[in-house]
Structures are given as C-alpha cells and as structure tokens.
Write a protein that holds these residues in place. Structure first.
Motif, PDB file in Angstrom:
ATOM      1  N   LEU A 102      -8.420 -12.207   4.509  1.00 32.81           N
ATOM      2  CA  LEU A 102      -7.739 -10.998   4.046  1.00 32.81           C
ATOM      3  C   LEU A 102      -6.634 -11.349   3.047  1.00 32.81           C
ATOM      4  O   LEU A 102      -6.490 -10.698   2.010  1.00 32.81           O
ATOM      5  CB  LEU A 102      -7.164 -10.222   5.224  1.00 32.81           C
ATOM      6  CG  LEU A 102      -8.173  -9.716   6.248  1.00 32.81           C
ATOM      7  CD1 LEU A 102      -7.454  -9.061   7.418  1.00 32.81           C
ATOM      8  CD2 LEU A 102      -9.158  -8.762   5.616  1.00 32.81           C
ATOM      9  N   LEU A 105      -8.218 -12.467  -0.219  1.00 37.15           N
ATOM     10  CA  LEU A 105      -8.687 -11.316  -0.996  1.00 37.15           C
ATOM     11  C   LEU A 105      -7.523 -10.567  -1.635  1.00 37.15           C
ATOM     12  O   LEU A 105      -7.593 -10.168  -2.806  1.00 37.15           O
ATOM     13  CB  LEU A 105      -9.500 -10.373  -0.109  1.00 37.15           C
ATOM     14  CG  LEU A 105     -10.878 -10.876   0.309  1.00 37.15           C
ATOM     15  CD1 LEU A 105     -11.469  -9.977   1.385  1.00 37.15           C
ATOM     16  CD2 LEU A 105     -11.802 -10.947  -0.898  1.00 37.15           C
ATOM     17  N   ALA A 106      -6.450 -10.366  -0.882  1.00 41.71           N
ATOM     18  CA  ALA A 106      -5.276  -9.669  -1.419  1.00 41.71           C
ATOM     19  C   ALA A 106      -4.669 -10.444  -2.581  1.00 41.71           C
ATOM     20  O   ALA A 106      -4.325  -9.864  -3.624  1.00 41.71           O
ATOM     21  CB  ALA A 106      -4.247  -9.447  -0.313  1.00 41.71           C
ATOM     22  N   ARG A 131      -5.690  -4.869  -3.357  1.00 39.00           N
ATOM     23  CA  ARG A 131      -4.642  -5.754  -2.840  1.00 39.00           C
ATOM     24  C   ARG A 131      -3.845  -5.055  -1.736  1.00 39.00           C
ATOM     25  O   ARG A 131      -3.625  -5.604  -0.658  1.00 39.00           O
ATOM     26  CB  ARG A 131      -3.707  -6.158  -3.982  1.00 39.00           C
ATOM     27  CG  ARG A 131      -2.488  -6.947  -3.521  1.00 39.00           C
ATOM     28  CD  ARG A 131      -1.318  -6.834  -4.492  1.00 39.00           C
ATOM     29  NE  ARG A 131      -0.900  -5.450  -4.651  1.00 39.00           N
ATOM     30  CZ  ARG A 131      -0.432  -4.932  -5.784  1.00 39.00           C
ATOM     31  NH1 ARG A 131      -0.321  -5.679  -6.878  1.00 39.00           N
ATOM     32  NH2 ARG A 131      -0.061  -3.667  -5.832  1.00 39.00           N
ATOM     33  N   TYR A 134      -5.896  -4.674   1.574  1.00 40.68           N
ATOM     34  CA  TYR A 134      -6.030  -5.902   2.365  1.00 40.68           C
ATOM     35  C   TYR A 134      -4.698  -6.373   2.919  1.00 40.68           C
ATOM     36  O   TYR A 134      -4.645  -6.912   4.021  1.00 40.68           O
ATOM     37  CB  TYR A 134      -6.755  -6.993   1.575  1.00 40.68           C
ATOM     38  CG  TYR A 134      -8.237  -6.727   1.541  1.00 40.68           C
ATOM     39  CD1 TYR A 134      -8.982  -6.701   2.712  1.00 40.68           C
ATOM     40  CD2 TYR A 134      -8.894  -6.452   0.354  1.00 40.68           C
ATOM     41  CE1 TYR A 134     -10.339  -6.432   2.713  1.00 40.68           C
ATOM     42  CE2 TYR A 134     -10.258  -6.183   0.340  1.00 40.68           C
ATOM     43  CZ  TYR A 134     -10.968  -6.170   1.517  1.00 40.68           C
ATOM     44  OH  TYR A 134     -12.299  -5.894   1.522  1.00 40.68           O
ATOM     45  N   ASN A 135      -3.611  -6.158   2.197  1.00 41.53           N
ATOM     46  CA  ASN A 135      -2.287  -6.472   2.767  1.00 41.53           C
ATOM     47  C   ASN A 135      -1.993  -5.569   3.962  1.00 41.53           C
ATOM     48  O   ASN A 135      -1.471  -6.017   4.981  1.00 41.53           O
ATOM     49  CB  ASN A 135      -1.190  -6.332   1.707  1.00 41.53           C
ATOM     50  CG  ASN A 135      -1.118  -7.533   0.797  1.00 41.53           C
ATOM     51  OD1 ASN A 135      -1.447  -8.649   1.187  1.00 41.53           O
ATOM     52  ND2 ASN A 135      -0.690  -7.311  -0.439  1.00 41.53           N
ATOM     53  N   GLN A 138      -4.141  -6.722   6.896  1.00 40.67           N
ATOM     54  CA  GLN A 138      -3.626  -7.994   7.401  1.00 40.67           C
ATOM     55  C   GLN A 138      -2.347  -7.790   8.209  1.00 40.67           C
ATOM     56  O   GLN A 138      -2.142  -8.444   9.232  1.00 40.67           O
ATOM     57  CB  GLN A 138      -3.370  -8.952   6.246  1.00 40.67           C
ATOM     58  CG  GLN A 138      -2.897 -10.313   6.710  1.00 40.67           C
ATOM     59  CD  GLN A 138      -2.620 -11.248   5.561  1.00 40.67           C
ATOM     60  OE1 GLN A 138      -2.504 -10.840   4.419  1.00 40.67           O
ATOM     61  NE2 GLN A 138      -2.517 -12.525   5.867  1.00 40.67           N
TER      62      GLN A 138
END
Length: 157
Positions: A102, A105-106, A131, A134-135, A138
């Motif tokens: 994650l 990806l971010a 972004r 995914y942040n 996460q």
C-alpha cells in the motif's frame, strides 16, 4: 452431508474469481482445495488427483503459495512425500504481509502525480487521488486487523 460435486464447483468458481483479480488460477484451485478438504494437509499427489492436473502444475502453485505465506510445506518423517497445509489465518497473514505494498503504491502514485504536473492537472489529480486512497487505507488497515484479531479471539472463548 458433504456434497463433493458442489465443493468441486466451489473450488473452480473461487479460483476463477481470484483469477479475475490477477491471482494465478492454479494457485487459487490449490488454496480452495485445501480449504475444502477435511484433512489438515494433502500431498502434491492428492492435490493433483483432486484437481485432475499434473504434479508439475501443483509444484508451481504450492511454490507460489509458499512464497506469499499462504501454504506451508510439512515433511513427514519416514515418508518421501511432503504434505501441504494452509497457514493458520492465511488470509489475515497475507493481508498483513501486503501492507507494505500500500505504501509502495501510494509513493509511486505521488511520484506520478508530480510528474504529471501536480494535482492541478487532470492526470495529476487522478494520480493524487490514488495516492490519497492508498494512504487512507494504509492508515486504517492496522486498526481493522486488530479488530478482526479481537473478534476472532472472542469467538474462540
């Protein structure tokens, strides 16, 4: 009463579903064959027989599943054949192991957004949205996993 035909259809349907998400189809078939088995573990030959495939197909699938910590290989003393079993809480463990993906990806989406001219551009806004998503996931996933562990422990009591 156990319905073998329905279980075989379930295994194939689940493997197809995971395959649609990019999971190797044979690995999906092996995972769900193990999940649907009453036995704690199965040999490669038993998996091949249940799936109607070659031992080579099983070998590649269990190698992949071992690498992502879903299946463990067990050596049986006095037997040349290894047995394969699902790792306890394999779905949970795979999710925990993939949490670093994650962030990757971010971070990649952040670089892409900057390269596209920042969030003020159409492409930059799309990538910044990726972004941010995914942040967000996460940041929240650890608490969700903790809740799952607590609920599982409560059910076990």
């Amino acid at each position: 009463m156990r319905d073998e035909a329905a279980l075989r259809a379930f295994v194939e349907d689940m493997a197809r579903l995971l395959g649609d998400w990019g999971f190797p189809r044979m690995a999906g078939r092996v995972v769900f064959t193990l999940m649907a088995a009453d036995e704690r573990s199965l040999t490669a030959g038993e998996l091949a027989d249940r799936l109607g495939v070659s031992a080579a197909a099983i070998s590649g699938a269990v190698r992949y599943l071992s690498q992502i910590s879903m299946v463990a290989r067990e050596h049986v003393p006095g037997d040349r054949r290894d047995r394969y079993r699902l790792v306890d809480d394999s779905w949970y463990e795979v999710t925990v192991a993939k949490m670093t993906l994650l962030k990757t990806l971010a971070d990649a989406a952040d670089l892409g957004a900057a390269a596209a001219g920042g969030p003020g551009t159409t492409a930059g806004a799309r990538l910044a949205g990726m972004r941010d998503f995914y942040n967000w996931v996460q940041d929240r996933l650890p608490a969700l996993l903790d809740q799952w562990a607590a609920e599982k422990a409560a059910k076990a009591d």
